[in-house]
Structure formats: C-alpha cells, structure tokens
Design a protein around this motif. Structure first.
Motif, PDB file in Angstrom:
ATOM      1  N   ILE A 148       0.859  -1.176   0.000  1.00 15.38           N
ATOM      2  CA  ILE A 148       0.000   0.000   0.000  1.00 15.38           C
ATOM      3  C   ILE A 148       0.901   1.234   0.000  1.00 15.38           C
ATOM      4  O   ILE A 148       1.865   1.297   0.769  1.00 15.38           O
ATOM      5  CB  ILE A 148      -0.913   0.004   1.244  1.00 15.38           C
ATOM      6  N   PHE A 176      -3.364   7.504  -2.919  1.00 15.18           N
ATOM      7  CA  PHE A 176      -3.374   6.287  -2.096  1.00 15.18           C
ATOM      8  C   PHE A 176      -3.648   5.095  -3.006  1.00 15.18           C
ATOM      9  O   PHE A 176      -4.649   5.083  -3.724  1.00 15.18           O
ATOM     10  CB  PHE A 176      -4.470   6.422  -1.034  1.00 15.18           C
ATOM     11  N   ALA A 178      -3.768   0.755  -3.232  1.00 13.31           N
ATOM     12  CA  ALA A 178      -3.777  -0.507  -2.484  1.00 13.31           C
ATOM     13  C   ALA A 178      -4.016  -1.651  -3.462  1.00 13.31           C
ATOM     14  O   ALA A 178      -4.979  -1.617  -4.228  1.00 13.31           O
ATOM     15  CB  ALA A 178      -4.873  -0.485  -1.416  1.00 13.31           C
ATOM     16  N   PHE A 186      -7.055  -0.487  -6.013  1.00 15.80           N
ATOM     17  CA  PHE A 186      -7.748   0.752  -5.646  1.00 15.80           C
ATOM     18  C   PHE A 186      -6.723   1.875  -5.704  1.00 15.80           C
ATOM     19  O   PHE A 186      -5.690   1.816  -5.026  1.00 15.80           O
ATOM     20  CB  PHE A 186      -8.301   0.614  -4.227  1.00 15.80           C
ATOM     21  N   LEU A 188      -6.652   5.997  -5.485  1.00 17.99           N
ATOM     22  CA  LEU A 188      -7.262   7.307  -5.292  1.00 17.99           C
ATOM     23  C   LEU A 188      -6.175   8.363  -5.470  1.00 17.99           C
ATOM     24  O   LEU A 188      -5.107   8.252  -4.875  1.00 17.99           O
ATOM     25  CB  LEU A 188      -7.838   7.386  -3.877  1.00 17.99           C
ATOM     26  N   ASP A 189      -6.428   9.364  -6.309  1.00 22.17           N
ATOM     27  CA  ASP A 189      -5.447  10.441  -6.493  1.00 22.17           C
ATOM     28  C   ASP A 189      -6.241  11.732  -6.588  1.00 22.17           C
ATOM     29  O   ASP A 189      -6.823  12.033  -7.633  1.00 22.17           O
ATOM     30  CB  ASP A 189      -4.629  10.209  -7.769  1.00 22.17           C
ATOM     31  N   MET A 298      -9.956  -7.333  -0.251  1.00 23.76           N
ATOM     32  CA  MET A 298      -9.951  -6.232  -1.221  1.00 23.76           C
ATOM     33  C   MET A 298     -10.887  -6.547  -2.389  1.00 23.76           C
ATOM     34  O   MET A 298     -11.666  -5.691  -2.819  1.00 23.76           O
ATOM     35  CB  MET A 298      -8.532  -5.972  -1.730  1.00 23.76           C
ATOM     36  N   LEU A 301     -14.445  -6.120  -1.311  1.00 24.20           N
ATOM     37  CA  LEU A 301     -14.796  -4.691  -1.220  1.00 24.20           C
ATOM     38  C   LEU A 301     -15.127  -4.128  -2.592  1.00 24.20           C
ATOM     39  O   LEU A 301     -16.182  -3.513  -2.799  1.00 24.20           O
ATOM     40  CB  LEU A 301     -13.630  -3.914  -0.599  1.00 24.20           C
ATOM     41  N   LEU A 318     -18.675   3.408  -9.558  1.00 21.17           N
ATOM     42  CA  LEU A 318     -17.279   3.200  -9.953  1.00 21.17           C
ATOM     43  C   LEU A 318     -16.401   3.119  -8.704  1.00 21.17           C
ATOM     44  O   LEU A 318     -16.794   3.561  -7.630  1.00 21.17           O
ATOM     45  CB  LEU A 318     -16.803   4.381 -10.809  1.00 21.17           C
ATOM     46  N   VAL A 319     -15.198   2.572  -8.848  1.00 18.61           N
ATOM     47  CA  VAL A 319     -14.236   2.646  -7.748  1.00 18.61           C
ATOM     48  C   VAL A 319     -13.023   3.456  -8.197  1.00 18.61           C
ATOM     49  O   VAL A 319     -12.739   3.564  -9.398  1.00 18.61           O
ATOM     50  CB  VAL A 319     -13.800   1.249  -7.236  1.00 18.61           C
TER      51      VAL A 319
ATOM     52  N   TYR B 250     -15.996   9.765  -0.984  1.00 21.57           N
ATOM     53  CA  TYR B 250     -16.196   8.308  -1.126  1.00 21.57           C
ATOM     54  C   TYR B 250     -14.836   7.601  -1.154  1.00 21.57           C
ATOM     55  O   TYR B 250     -14.621   6.578  -0.468  1.00 21.57           O
ATOM     56  CB  TYR B 250     -17.027   8.086  -2.396  1.00 21.57           C
ATOM     57  N   LEU B 255     -10.371   4.517   1.579  1.00 22.36           N
ATOM     58  CA  LEU B 255      -9.022   4.523   2.152  1.00 22.36           C
ATOM     59  C   LEU B 255      -9.095   4.042   3.606  1.00 22.36           C
ATOM     60  O   LEU B 255      -8.331   3.167   4.035  1.00 22.36           O
ATOM     61  CB  LEU B 255      -8.446   5.941   2.044  1.00 22.36           C
ATOM     62  N   ALA B 262      -9.176  -4.203   5.539  1.00 16.15           N
ATOM     63  CA  ALA B 262      -8.318  -5.113   4.767  1.00 16.15           C
ATOM     64  C   ALA B 262      -7.087  -5.496   5.576  1.00 16.15           C
ATOM     65  O   ALA B 262      -6.648  -6.647   5.542  1.00 16.15           O
ATOM     66  CB  ALA B 262      -7.926  -4.481   3.433  1.00 16.15           C
ATOM     67  N   MET B 268     -14.965  -6.400   5.470  1.00 10.82           N
ATOM     68  CA  MET B 268     -15.056  -5.098   4.828  1.00 10.82           C
ATOM     69  C   MET B 268     -16.502  -4.626   4.891  1.00 10.82           C
ATOM     70  O   MET B 268     -17.417  -5.435   4.775  1.00 10.82           O
ATOM     71  CB  MET B 268     -14.637  -5.185   3.355  1.00 10.82           C
ATOM     72  N   MET B 269     -16.698  -3.335   5.012  1.00  4.10           N
ATOM     73  CA  MET B 269     -18.045  -2.742   5.055  1.00  4.10           C
ATOM     74  C   MET B 269     -18.957  -3.620   5.913  1.00  4.10           C
ATOM     75  O   MET B 269     -19.944  -4.179   5.437  1.00  4.10           O
ATOM     76  CB  MET B 269     -18.607  -2.564   3.633  1.00  4.10           C
TER      77      MET B 269
END
Lengths: 364, 364
Positions: A148, A176, A178, A186, A188-189, A298, A301, A318-319, B250, B255, B262, B268-269
């Motif tokens: 991660i 981030f 992962a 996953f 995220l930026d 993961m 999720l 979306l993810v 979201y 994260l 994880a 998860m959730m």
C-alpha cells in the motif's frame, strides 16, 4: 451527472509512449538535467498522460507550471544533489536539492518500500524539493511490490480555508494505492480542493457557469462566473461550503500540510517560488495479515461496491482508479492521446532545443 | 454561515466530570464489565462530552447505538480477551475479543506510541472489535507523548458511494492530532460523510429543510426533506454530489475501509451487528526533524491560518480542534454540560441497575 469534464476539446492525436518519453527526456537534458534524472522526470509525466491525467502530463513542460521556463530561469536546480539526511527504521528524510520532485520522490518512495518490506511500515519525507508531478505515480510504485502506498505534497497557494477569502494553502493532494487480488487495485489520487483550476478553465472556454462551491470571488463567497474564478484564483476546499462541511476538506489539506511541511522542518504553506515538501508512506499488508486474506478482502470490497444499486439516472458505481486504468489500457494499445496543441507546443520546444519535432502515430 | 448546529435544544445542566465517569463506569460494571475496562470505556465517553461531541458522549449508553442494550443482549462481549496477534517493529495487530473498541483501542494506541518512540512510526490494527466511541480520543493520546496520532474505524452501513443509492459503507472517520509549540494542537476529527445523522435529526426536529447534498432519498438523489432523509438513512460522502467531487469523500472512506478492514483481514463494510476494525497510526516528529523546528513550523501554520482574511460575513478563519478545546476549557471550569434528557435517561438506567441517580451541579 458527469464524473469529470475532459480537458480535451479537440480530437487527440496519438503518440508512441517510448518515443514521447525519449523526446521529453532529451528536451530536459538540453535544459541541463543529467540523463538518468531526465528519464525519471519524463517517465513520471508520460505515466500521467497514460492514465489520462493531462494536467500532470507532458503539457507541464510548457503550461502554466512551465518546467522549461523554470529550468531556463534557474528556478529549478537542474542537477540537484539528493541527500538522505535522516535514516531510521521507520522514518527517513531526504533533501531534494531544489530540483524536480520526481528525482527525490522516486528515490524516497523506493527507499520507503524497501524499509516497509523489513519493518512493515515506513515514512519518507522529502524537503527542499520542487513540483513532483502526479502524486499517484509514487503511490502506484507500491503496487509493484504488493504494498500500500501513499504520496502527498504541499504546494503554492491556491485554496482558501473555510470562512477565508485568501488562497493561503495549496491543492495538497492525497494519492493512495492498495493492491487487490484478481480485481484491479484501488487508486485514489485527489486534490483536497473541491476541483482543480484546469476544470474551471474548461468551463470558461465553453462559456459555462461553474457550480457554486468550486471557487470563490473576491469576497470569498462562491461564484458561478468561471472567468471571475480564474482571475481571483481562489479554490474552495473539498466540501465547498461551510454547510456542506468544507472544514473537512480544509482539515484534510492541513493534515497533508503537516505531514509534508512540518515533518520536513518547513516551509509551511510555501509561497510561490519557495521549495515544497513531500510525504511518502509505504505499508506491507502481508505483515499485518496473510496476503491471501488481504487480497480476498480487497476483491470483496471492490466487487460489492461495483455491484451496489446505482442512483436514479446513473449507470453504475465506480471505484477509484477504474477510469484511469481503462484510459491506460487504451493508451498502451493505441498510443498516448495528446491534444494537438500540446504536440504543437512540444514541437516548438523541440525546435528551440535543436531536437526537432515529434513523430505522431498514423503519420507515416 | 454556521459551523455546526448544536444538538442541544434545551439549556444544558452541568455535571462533575469525575462523578459522571464513576457513574457511567459503575453502570458498565453492573452490565458485566471488569472494573478497569469499565473505567476506560467511561473515560472515552466523558472526554467526548468534555469536547462537546455529544453523539459519542455518555448519551451513547442509551441512544440508538445503545451500549446498555448491546451488553444486555449479549451483542458486545462484556469481558473480552484482548490478544496481540502480530508484534512487529512497524505493525501490530490486536484482537478485540468482540468487546468495546475502547478497551482494545486504548491498548493498541498506547502500544503504537511506545513503538513509534523507538522506530519513528507504528501502525496498530484492531480486529474483532465493536464501537470505539470518539475517534479523536485515540489521536489525542498522541499529544501527551509529543507525537502525531491518527485513528480510524470502519462502521456499519450509512453512506452511499458516488452514483449509488444504497448505504453500503459506514461514516468511516479520520481523526488526526498533531502537537504544536505555543499554539493549541491541530485536532481534526471528521466523518468522511458530508454530515452525520445527528445533524439531520436536529433539522427534522426544527422542521427545517436540509441542504441538498447531506443525504439521499430512495432514488439516491439529494433530498431537502429531513424526515425522508431520516427514513431512508443514506448519507452522502463528503463532497455531496458528483459535480462537487463527492468521489473524493467516497474515496477517502474507502481509504479508511482498507486501512481498517483489509489490514485486519476483514470484514469489509461490516453489516450491522458484525465486528468492526480500527486503524491507529503514531508518528514521532522528533525523529524526522528537530522538535523545536517542528513546533515552530506548526505555530507558524496555525497563526497564519487564523490571521488570514475572512470571507464576506465571516468572523474569522478557525483551525481544526479550536472549538473543541474551547468547549473543553469551559467544561473543565464549570462541569460537563449535558442535555436534561440525557441526564434523565442516565438516571433511569441508574435506577434499573440499582445505582441511583446522578448529582447535578448547582443542585445542592
């Protein structure tokens, strides 16, 4: 509902990724960089274009950020000396020597990953650095190691705090990444501002009002006028307004500011032209839990999110990272799409530096 | 513009903090907890009330979260066995034994601080746990050691992802505390949803429409109807709508989900009734930079933010934690303010458990 507005108004042309990397790296060498550093900086930019993050792609050579100008004016150190000034099991601190953040950034993140492989977690801080391009690049580096990754940077002022009217801090991004099992990772930026200036520019060019909550006018209150927003240059934090909890976006930006600036010994909220600091975090999930269990969680999720019921009028959930991976697959298969103006600008730069023009796919 | 809407509709009564702590701890003992654990759980709740975070204060004994009910119905393990299952330099994993998250949380965070003092940074993960109260409590623990602290938890569903209509994940908070020099510390404690349900309840009681972007109706689109929002029980992520970048709120929630769930090996959730996981991070800034330099940078940051020009109609720019520290000073000086209904509920619980009623300040 739209996920994002494309910055591309005209049909893009396609360029071979390796050709583009060599072209940009050669330009950087002519501007004074060492060959290996030039290659690193070019690779970070080209990866941004591969992922469709045009604002941090090769356009940065000539755009407002203007890497070429920074080098010509001596505002970026072309051949920085990278020094590791703290070397502990859990924390390292690096001095970027006033050069491109990509140079110190790639070294610091690689070190963080090496150390996290030993101890489970490592934080690397880079100080005395400059623009490091797409934050996501460094987070993505973790995925190749099954780890991660997190990357953040502080930046010159562009965002007003909740209840404020002055842009006192930067877009302070959080990237981030992962890894997953059989699902795509996953990734995220995100800037911690509501949007970036580039998006407002697109609305201005199209003569469209911007949503209230993207940017402030001179009174610090939300404006719908895209041109006024570009003149004022004050973005709002994620959350946009006090009643929609903009203090959270503002608070997250300060979290980034502290992790970068305070752990680097400053400067905080660096004014335009001052050095910036970066924060890199690497976590080895296999040291907390069996890797197979981590990967299964993961996947669970990501699959559950994608399968959840969409809102009225929306196609599906979306993810983070999905769109960028799709863009990347297309770019790898068909070449990197660039706006014709970017190609023209790069060719002009190539002319100035005596390295000629770029080859465009389909031109032969 | 308002920073927050108070949950307190009636004038509060004041209660001595130590008296309240002993009262709640005694109630928890009668409900089956060991004395030391009961004291820990009570202290976390009372600190929330000291800071004005009523939703995580002693009201949780009887409110919807209903700690007393959870214990009576055997849904929380009253005397959990806390086990450390991973013990590495950089990462530790703890099993909370299905009991209150405060019990495993305080132990895990204390361990993270001890290890960060050796190695610079440590991550502690707690799995198989239950509600841990105010996330900020654990982040605040770092301040006493001169360290930076982060605490997060996953939670039962209450928030819909961008483009979704189902509440599939929880309010997944981020609490982050960083010490300063002569200024008060920076303490951010935020849900990654736009707001919490409690705030919508206040609007419903007052018959006011809620801002569009707090919560969704059955179609997944923003609703202004507070009662409909409470019935639907689907909060929106920070950022509220796709055009205001709700994918960022979201994404931040995911994260948190990854760092908690994880790294804990799941779930998860977590659905309502399932165990939750927590994430604790401790960073020793003195191992990255001279502590005096760190403190000077923090003071510079906080002072410059507070001095920045306010927006039209706003009084001044605040920093995260300011309001809570002010509330705490008042509570320490004059007793903890509680809504009369909370006192009545606690007294009823005290009657049921044979420990009588609470002493209110000014009653003598």
């Amino acid at each position: 509902m739209e996920w994002a507005v494309s910055n591309v108004d005209e049909a893009p042309v396609r360029v071979d990724a390796e050709h583009l990397t060599v072209f940009v790296a050669t330009a950087l060498e002519r501007l004074g960089l060492r060959p290996a550093d030039a290659r690193t900086v070019a690779e970070v930019m080209v990866e941004a274009d591969r992922r469709g993050v045009e604002s941090h792609g090769v356009a940065a050579m000539m755009s407002q950020v203007g890497y070429a100008r920074m080098l010509r004016e001596g505002r970026y150190e072309a051949q920085p000396e990278i020094r590791q000034v703290v070397d502990r099991a859990g924390i390292s601190v690096w001095d970027g020597g006033g050069g491109f953040g990509m140079i110190v950034g790639v070294r610091a993140m690689r070190h963080a990953l090496d150390r996290a492989a030993e101890h489970g977690v490592h934080i690397a801080i880079a100080r005395n650095s400059r623009h490091f391009g797409m934050a996501g690049y460094y987070a993505l580096m973790a995925l190749e190691r099954g780890m991660i990754g997190w990357a953040s940077t502080n930046a010159s002022p562009g965002v007003a705090p909740t209840f404020g009217r002055e842009a006192v801090y930067g877009t302070n991004p959080i990237a981030f990444a992962a890894p997953a099992g059989s699902e795509e990772p996953f990734v995220l930026d995100m800037a911690t501002s509501a949007v970036a200036f580039g998006k407002i520019g697109v609305y201005a060019r199209h003569g469209r009002p911007i949503p209230l909550g993207w940017a402030g006018g001179p009174d610090g209150l939300p404006t719908a006028d895209a041109h006024l927003a570009l003149d004022t240059r004050v973005l709002m934090p994620l959350g946009s307004t006090p009643e929609l909890s903009s203090y959270k976006g503002y608070g997250l930006a300060m979290l980034v500011e502290i992790l970068c600036g305070a752990l680097a010994g400053g400067p905080m909220m660096p004014p335009r032209g001052a050095p910036v600091s970066h924060f890199f975090l690497a976590i080895d999930p296999g040291q907390a839990v069996e890797l197979a269990d981590y990967e299964a969680q993961m996947d669970d999720l990501l699959l559950r999110l994608k399968a959840s019921t969409p809102a009225e009028g929306a196609e599906r959930v979306l993810v983070a990272g999905e769109r960028e991976f799709a863009h990347r697959r297309d770019a790898v298969a068909h070449g990197i799409p660039l706006h014709p103006q970017i190609v023209a600008d790069l060719n002009r730069l190539g002319g100035e530096l005596g390295i000629g023009g770029m080859r465009v796919l389909g031109d032969e």
